[in-house]
Design a protein around this motif. Structure first.
Motif, PDB file in Angstrom:
ATOM      1  N   GLN A 196       0.859  -1.282  -0.090  1.00 47.68           N
ATOM      2  CA  GLN A 196       0.071  -0.032   0.087  1.00 47.68           C
ATOM      3  C   GLN A 196       0.688   1.228   0.159  1.00 47.68           C
ATOM      4  N   LYS A 207       0.761   3.980  -3.052  1.00 45.18           N
ATOM      5  CA  LYS A 207       0.179   5.331  -2.730  1.00 45.18           C
ATOM      6  C   LYS A 207       1.185   6.586  -3.167  1.00 45.18           C
ATOM      7  N   ALA A 232      -2.083   4.402  -7.512  1.00 40.95           N
ATOM      8  CA  ALA A 232      -2.692   5.104  -6.233  1.00 40.95           C
ATOM      9  C   ALA A 232      -4.147   5.221  -5.976  1.00 40.95           C
TER      10      ALA A 232
END
Length: 275
Positions: free
Chosen positions: A149, A153, A193
């Protein structure tokens, strides 16, 4: 190019073939393959008398653990290790390792793209090519949903490009990225993202599961890949999208489509992997 499951299978095969063998001499017929040291004659001299105590793997790289050195080998597109069977060797044999017991390991490479680096023990992880590698999705506790993650991002790239980046995730290539994205229900061209936390965590699980299943099946023999015994892998029989352009999806029956993503031929199901 052999990916993590294929290289892991080669590693396991070589352990059974050359572990604890002592190198008597080495012959190099394509010096450009030797990247460190710069002089291939030094490479040959340094390996003489060294015993192979272990064979490891980092991403798509093999690591031969010797007495004083670590040999880092990348198979690239079509490199392969095999014990000597014919004499003289064929024209694609470029490095020959002669052992004290009379056996011989040969490195063959039709395209001559493979590379070898010889490091003093302990230096291999601090220098290129290994120093730039990210965590890998096989038996590596660092490859978590939280890690993936964080990587997703902070980039504007699509998710396939992220997964193919060896600095982000080591060991993945075209085959297993396409397969993992299919099982996660994510389009290869989706912006990394833009993915939710739940989708990223599911993707992490699908990547790991895909790799583990491929390793269990000996990898995928979709081109010229064979292990050190000359045996094929069988995971290609379980592929859902890769290489199946215009064939029907095993899940929904929709024809598989092919596009170019991250500069690579990319296979996906437009129904199972909706935008």
């Amino acid at each position: 190019m052999p990916e993590l499951p294929e290289v892991e299978t080669v590693r396991r095969t070589l352990e059974n073939l050359v572990l604890e063998k002592t190198i008597r001499k080495v012959e190099v017929s394509w010096p450009k393959m030797i990247k460190k040291p710069d002089d291939s004659s030094a490479f040959r001299v340094q390996l003489g008398g060294q015993t192979i105590h272990g064979i490891g793997r980092r991403g798509k790289f093999l690591t031969f653990q010797l007495d004083d050195y670590v040999l880092v080998s990348h198979l690239r597109m079509e490199g392969k290790y095999q014990m000597a069977e014919e004499d003289p060797p064929d024209k694609h044999t470029h490095v020959r390792f002669y052992f004290e017991d009379g056996t011989e390991l040969r490195y063959k490479d039709v395209r001559k793209f493979g590379t070898m680096h010889l490091f003093n023990k302990g230096e291999e992880e601090r220098e290129l090519p290994l120093v730039q590698l990210g965590p890998e999705p096989y038996e590596d506790p660092a490859f978590t949903g939280t890690y993936l993650q964080r990587i997703c991002k902070k980039t504007s790239r699509d998710i396939k490009t992220v997964l193919l980046d060896q600095r982000a995730v080591a060991g993945l290539g075209n085959i297993y990225v396409d397969e993992a994205l299919f099982h996660a229900g994510i389009r290869p061209d989706a912006k990394a993202a833009s993915l939710s936390k739940n989708r990223i965590y599911r993707l992490r699980t699908c990547v790991t599961d895909t790799i583990e299943r491929a390793v269990a099946r000996g990898g995928s023999s979709v081109r010229s890949y064979v292990n050190g015994n000359g045996d094929m892998g069988y995971f290609q029989l379980e592929l859902y999208v890769y290489g199946r352009n215009k064939e029907v999806c095993h899940i929904c029956g929709t024809p598989i489509e092919k596009c170019i993503t991250a500069g690579r031929g990319t296979h996906y199901c437009p129904q199972c992997q909706r935008r």
